[in-house]
Motif scaffolding. Sequence first.
Motif: not given
Length: 242
Positions: A169-180
């Motif tokens: 499973m891969i979960v991708d939050f990279s399009s969310i501003p300030d994701c880190e």
Amino acid sequence: MNYDLLSLVVGAVAAFITTLPVLIPAFRDWRNANRQSYKFVYVKVVHLTRRTPGRPPVYHARVARLDEEVPVFDEYHYFRLNMFRQKRGFTCTDRSSGVVDLQVLHPWSRDGALVFPDVGAGKQPGMVSQAVEGESNVFFTKSIYYNGLQPGNEDLAMRMEHDTREARMIVDFSSIPDCEALVPMPTAVARVGSRETQITVRKLARGIYTVCEADAREDSVVRMDFHFAWDAAGARRAGGRR
């Protein structure tokens, strides 16, 4: 002692031992043919805002099977690829604390519409299940989840429909501003029955995390647990607008 009977037993045991080199690979082939070769889940989170009194939704999404519009505060797209060695039927189920909708992309059936023999089952906002029409050794689906990542439900999971040789499973939050800032490093478990075992999460890139499980049992679950920093700097902008 009945020596004739003893001879028969000894002969049968010897014959069984002699055939073991043939039986063991045959058993392995039979087992592998009846289990899933590979399961891959990719989750793309496209909106992530906390639902609070007075805050407007990011937008309203139309869910055809419910014949209604849903105010969206968080949203993710759940792509699921299931691969088998032999053609077979397949049933997929999605469950959410929010609202979930489903598309069966392969094998394509009729006009792509969902089919519910039990009409009421199609009207449950948080659950949808489909027996895919026809047989195949590859099944590909896309589910859209709305409002399923609010406080108290900050996890994403995949369940094994069958014994599975390898699941990822891969979960991708990279399009969310300030994701880190909003999404600290998650933890993960493999759950079999009521027993949970900690498993390793790897960070692939900014805001992208993965877990992998080998030889997963039917009905077991691999779950990634998040602890969103809702009050982190920029969290109010996550999702693009207020």
